[in-house]
Design a protein around this motif. Structure first.
Motif, PDB file in Angstrom:
ATOM      1  N   THR A 164       0.838  -1.363   0.011  1.00 59.38           N
ATOM      2  CA  THR A 164       0.070  -0.100   0.047  1.00 59.38           C
ATOM      3  C   THR A 164       0.907   1.396  -0.060  1.00 59.38           C
ATOM      4  O   THR A 164       0.517   2.448  -0.767  1.00 59.38           O
ATOM      5  CB  THR A 164      -0.865   0.154   1.299  1.00 59.38           C
ATOM      6  OG1 THR A 164      -1.609  -1.222   1.154  1.00 59.38           O
ATOM      7  CG2 THR A 164      -1.801   1.345   1.266  1.00 59.38           C
ATOM      8  N   LEU A 165       2.104   1.331   0.884  1.00 62.05           N
ATOM      9  CA  LEU A 165       2.910   2.682   0.940  1.00 62.05           C
ATOM     10  C   LEU A 165       3.544   2.620  -0.476  1.00 62.05           C
ATOM     11  O   LEU A 165       3.587   3.854  -1.038  1.00 62.05           O
ATOM     12  CB  LEU A 165       3.741   2.279   1.912  1.00 62.05           C
ATOM     13  CG  LEU A 165       3.145   2.292   3.470  1.00 62.05           C
ATOM     14  CD1 LEU A 165       4.258   2.120   4.392  1.00 62.05           C
ATOM     15  CD2 LEU A 165       2.751   3.768   3.627  1.00 62.05           C
ATOM     16  N   ILE A 166       3.972   1.606  -1.071  1.00 63.42           N
ATOM     17  CA  ILE A 166       4.705   1.703  -2.158  1.00 63.42           C
ATOM     18  C   ILE A 166       3.581   2.142  -3.550  1.00 63.42           C
ATOM     19  O   ILE A 166       3.858   3.080  -4.098  1.00 63.42           O
ATOM     20  CB  ILE A 166       5.235   0.336  -2.793  1.00 63.42           C
ATOM     21  CG1 ILE A 166       6.351   0.112  -1.841  1.00 63.42           C
ATOM     22  CG2 ILE A 166       6.085   0.294  -4.120  1.00 63.42           C
ATOM     23  CD1 ILE A 166       6.966  -1.404  -1.956  1.00 63.42           C
ATOM     24  N   ILE A 167       2.368   1.681  -3.569  1.00 62.35           N
ATOM     25  CA  ILE A 167       1.613   2.112  -4.324  1.00 62.35           C
ATOM     26  C   ILE A 167       1.249   3.785  -4.521  1.00 62.35           C
ATOM     27  O   ILE A 167       1.129   4.395  -5.103  1.00 62.35           O
ATOM     28  CB  ILE A 167       0.130   0.866  -4.547  1.00 62.35           C
ATOM     29  CG1 ILE A 167       0.626  -0.298  -5.074  1.00 62.35           C
ATOM     30  CG2 ILE A 167      -0.662   1.661  -5.218  1.00 62.35           C
ATOM     31  CD1 ILE A 167      -0.565  -1.217  -4.832  1.00 62.35           C
ATOM     32  N   GLY A 168       0.817   3.876  -3.093  1.00 58.11           N
ATOM     33  CA  GLY A 168       0.460   5.217  -3.052  1.00 58.11           C
ATOM     34  C   GLY A 168       1.511   6.307  -3.033  1.00 58.11           C
ATOM     35  O   GLY A 168       1.663   7.287  -3.725  1.00 58.11           O
ATOM     36  N   THR A 169       3.028   5.980  -2.894  1.00 61.04           N
ATOM     37  CA  THR A 169       4.203   6.560  -2.845  1.00 61.04           C
ATOM     38  C   THR A 169       4.329   6.928  -4.639  1.00 61.04           C
ATOM     39  O   THR A 169       4.635   8.087  -5.068  1.00 61.04           O
ATOM     40  CB  THR A 169       5.372   6.208  -2.452  1.00 61.04           C
ATOM     41  OG1 THR A 169       5.047   6.070  -0.974  1.00 61.04           O
ATOM     42  CG2 THR A 169       6.552   7.357  -2.518  1.00 61.04           C
ATOM     43  N   LEU A 170       4.099   5.972  -5.254  1.00 55.65           N
ATOM     44  CA  LEU A 170       4.540   5.702  -6.673  1.00 55.65           C
ATOM     45  C   LEU A 170       3.286   6.883  -7.471  1.00 55.65           C
ATOM     46  O   LEU A 170       3.725   7.556  -8.225  1.00 55.65           O
ATOM     47  CB  LEU A 170       4.462   4.402  -7.312  1.00 55.65           C
ATOM     48  CG  LEU A 170       5.490   3.457  -6.884  1.00 55.65           C
ATOM     49  CD1 LEU A 170       5.162   2.100  -7.609  1.00 55.65           C
ATOM     50  CD2 LEU A 170       6.457   4.276  -7.490  1.00 55.65           C
ATOM     51  N   PHE A 171       1.941   6.484  -6.779  1.00 60.12           N
ATOM     52  CA  PHE A 171       1.063   7.615  -7.403  1.00 60.12           C
ATOM     53  C   PHE A 171       1.209   8.939  -7.140  1.00 60.12           C
ATOM     54  O   PHE A 171       0.929   9.697  -8.155  1.00 60.12           O
ATOM     55  CB  PHE A 171      -0.208   7.134  -6.745  1.00 60.12           C
ATOM     56  CG  PHE A 171      -1.315   8.195  -7.139  1.00 60.12           C
ATOM     57  CD1 PHE A 171      -2.172   7.894  -8.400  1.00 60.12           C
ATOM     58  CD2 PHE A 171      -1.894   9.202  -6.334  1.00 60.12           C
ATOM     59  CE1 PHE A 171      -3.232   8.438  -8.563  1.00 60.12           C
ATOM     60  CE2 PHE A 171      -2.882   9.819  -6.676  1.00 60.12           C
ATOM     61  CZ  PHE A 171      -3.670   9.803  -8.028  1.00 60.12           C
ATOM     62  N   GLY A 172       1.930   9.152  -5.721  1.00 57.64           N
ATOM     63  CA  GLY A 172       2.043  10.778  -5.597  1.00 57.64           C
ATOM     64  C   GLY A 172       3.123  11.215  -6.625  1.00 57.64           C
ATOM     65  O   GLY A 172       3.460  12.303  -6.857  1.00 57.64           O
ATOM     66  N   LEU A 173       4.251  10.422  -6.997  1.00 59.56           N
ATOM     67  CA  LEU A 173       5.264  10.688  -8.054  1.00 59.56           C
ATOM     68  C   LEU A 173       4.765  10.758  -9.073  1.00 59.56           C
ATOM     69  O   LEU A 173       5.564  11.661  -9.993  1.00 59.56           O
ATOM     70  CB  LEU A 173       6.490   9.652  -7.763  1.00 59.56           C
ATOM     71  CG  LEU A 173       7.019   9.707  -6.355  1.00 59.56           C
ATOM     72  CD1 LEU A 173       8.398   8.406  -6.221  1.00 59.56           C
ATOM     73  CD2 LEU A 173       7.831  10.970  -6.238  1.00 59.56           C
ATOM     74  N   LEU A 174       3.897  10.069  -9.730  1.00 55.15           N
ATOM     75  CA  LEU A 174       3.670   9.791 -11.126  1.00 55.15           C
ATOM     76  C   LEU A 174       2.303  10.853 -11.374  1.00 55.15           C
ATOM     77  O   LEU A 174       2.275  11.040 -12.720  1.00 55.15           O
ATOM     78  CB  LEU A 174       3.419   8.559 -11.674  1.00 55.15           C
ATOM     79  CG  LEU A 174       4.442   7.598 -11.459  1.00 55.15           C
ATOM     80  CD1 LEU A 174       4.358   6.112 -11.902  1.00 55.15           C
ATOM     81  CD2 LEU A 174       5.682   7.953 -12.319  1.00 55.15           C
ATOM     82  N   ASP A 175       1.432  10.915 -10.609  1.00 56.15           N
ATOM     83  CA  ASP A 175       0.180  11.519 -10.942  1.00 56.15           C
ATOM     84  C   ASP A 175       0.600  13.359 -11.221  1.00 56.15           C
ATOM     85  O   ASP A 175       1.202  13.941 -10.410  1.00 56.15           O
ATOM     86  CB  ASP A 175      -0.840  11.688  -9.659  1.00 56.15           C
ATOM     87  CG  ASP A 175      -1.887  12.586 -10.171  1.00 56.15           C
ATOM     88  OD1 ASP A 175      -2.541  12.262 -11.018  1.00 56.15           O
ATOM     89  OD2 ASP A 175      -2.357  13.300  -8.944  1.00 56.15           O
ATOM     90  N   PRO A 176       0.133  13.731 -12.324  1.00 54.72           N
ATOM     91  CA  PRO A 176       0.630  14.888 -12.558  1.00 54.72           C
ATOM     92  C   PRO A 176      -0.025  16.184 -11.560  1.00 54.72           C
ATOM     93  O   PRO A 176       0.659  17.118 -11.565  1.00 54.72           O
ATOM     94  CB  PRO A 176      -0.287  15.396 -14.160  1.00 54.72           C
ATOM     95  CG  PRO A 176      -0.314  13.686 -14.644  1.00 54.72           C
ATOM     96  CD  PRO A 176      -0.514  12.898 -13.593  1.00 54.72           C
ATOM     97  N   ALA A 177      -1.201  15.892 -11.329  1.00 55.61           N
ATOM     98  CA  ALA A 177      -1.839  16.941 -10.563  1.00 55.61           C
ATOM     99  C   ALA A 177      -1.192  16.846  -9.130  1.00 55.61           C
ATOM    100  O   ALA A 177      -1.257  18.173  -8.632  1.00 55.61           O
ATOM    101  CB  ALA A 177      -3.403  16.715 -10.031  1.00 55.61           C
ATOM    102  N   THR A 178      -0.545  15.871  -8.621  1.00 51.34           N
ATOM    103  CA  THR A 178      -0.040  15.932  -7.335  1.00 51.34           C
ATOM    104  C   THR A 178       1.440  16.531  -7.551  1.00 51.34           C
ATOM    105  O   THR A 178       1.928  17.099  -6.689  1.00 51.34           O
ATOM    106  CB  THR A 178       0.182  14.296  -6.754  1.00 51.34           C
ATOM    107  OG1 THR A 178      -1.204  13.706  -6.779  1.00 51.34           O
ATOM    108  CG2 THR A 178       0.903  14.371  -5.343  1.00 51.34           C
TER     109      THR A 178
END
Length: 343
Positions: free
Chosen positions: A65-79
């Motif tokens: 969960t932490l890896i998926i969330g962190t990757l989302f934060g790094l890859l999501d353009p809005a974030t």
């Protein structure tokens, strides 16, 4: 006088008897060599140090969960395009990339901030109503031991986040790694008048004094709370309601004589075990609290804290889980005091 034919017949009879007696050892040798001498070996039991298949699956949820969330934060353009405030470990409210990226979102305010209260209420509702622990609302040995397990983890939560013979461990760690409160820095610069004692106390109670943390390593309290609370609930409930016999047998313990046996050698009567698989309303409620905790862990991983702060929050939480659910398996005296869920 004997006839000439008598002697040959008697001689032939003696020869036949001798041949029969000499064949007996050969038959015995044949029988002896054909008999198997090896005995089947008993399968070795799983080490008490190792998590069961069920626990392995549960424990893997958190780093995933932490890896998926962190990757989302790094890859999501809005974030990525949203400004991040390192002092508050969050995005600015007016430019937050998501509702869940705001510290004022209702799930954070009403659930995460009061997380241990939700864990406590749901757990005791389950503990005092599930038939596997005894008649409803009656005080039994199983319920006392369950309350002791909750008490140890509650003390762990207090020590880490609230108080540890003074400042909490999170605060102590922050200060030891060079962190300061901005009000202390202002006092050092002469902008604010504060004595040395006031500076020290304000540095430890920075937020309460209206300041902000700066520098140092801040263990993620959100990750710590969400992992500790949800894993506690899952250990307590799934070890009771899970029906798979093979998974049950995987949990092993060290006995007083050093032997490794299934945890169920110390189990309750079979009549109670048959009722332990019931998915009561309280059991489903506990599962709901744990599921929401994992979801909020995903939101925390995506929008708050650095990866190392999340990692240390996870590590500290799992340390408490080890004390309550793995250490008793290898220390019989400790196990006799706090017990094991589902046993």
């Amino acid at each position: 006088m004997d006839s000439p034919s008598v002697t040959p017949r008697r001689s032939q009879r003696v020869q036949n008897q001798t041949a029969q007696s000499s064949s007996i050892p050969e038959a015995n040798n044949t029988f002896t060599t054909s008999t198997p001498t090896s005995t089947p070996k008993m399968p070795s039991r799983r080490s008490p140090f190792l998590p069961t298949t069920l626990e392995t699956g549960l424990l893997s949820i958190y780093p995933a969960t932490l890896i998926i969330g962190t990757l989302f934060g790094l890859l999501d353009p809005a974030t990525r395009s949203s400004p991040y405030n390192a002092a508050t470990q969050s995005h600015y409210a007016n430019t937050a990339p998501s509702y869940f990226a705001k510290k004022t979102n209702l799930f954070n305010v009403l659930f995460v901030k009061k997380g241990w209260a939700w864990v406590t209420f749901s757990y005791f509702f389950f503990l005092f109503t599930h038939p596997s622990t005894g008649p409803s609302l009656q005080l039994t040995t199983k319920r006392i031991k369950g309350a002791l397990r909750w008490g140890i983890l509650t003390a762990w939560w207090i020590f880490i986040t609230q108080w540890f013979f003074g400042p909490a461990i999170i605060d102590r760690g922050f200060l030891l790694t060079g962190g300061k409160c901005e009000l202390v820095e202002l006092a050092d610069a002469g902008v604010v008048k504060m004595g040395s004692a006031e500076q020290f106390l304000t540095g430890l109670a920075c937020k309460a004094a209206g300041g902000k943390w700066k520098g140092g390593h801040d263990i993620s309290g959100h990750v710590f709370l969400l992992v500790l609370g949800s894993m506690f609930l899952l250990e307590e409930v799934l070890n009771v309601v899970w029906r798979d016999a093979r998974t049950r047998e995987e949990r092993t313990v060290v006995m007083a004589d050093g032997a490794v046996k299934s945890a169920f050698v110390e189990a309750q009567p079979e009549s109670i075990l048959e009722r332990s698989g019931e998915w009561t309303f309280a059991a489903k409620g506990v599962l709901g609290v744990a599921t929401l905790s994992v979801y909020m862990l995903l939101m925390t991983a995506a929008y708050f804290h650095t990866w190392f702060e999340k990692f240390t929050g996870l590590t500290v939480a799992l340390s408490g889980i080890f004390i309550v659910y793995f250490l008793p398996r290898i220390v019989p005296g400790f196990r006799s005091i706090i017990g094991m869920p589902g046993v």
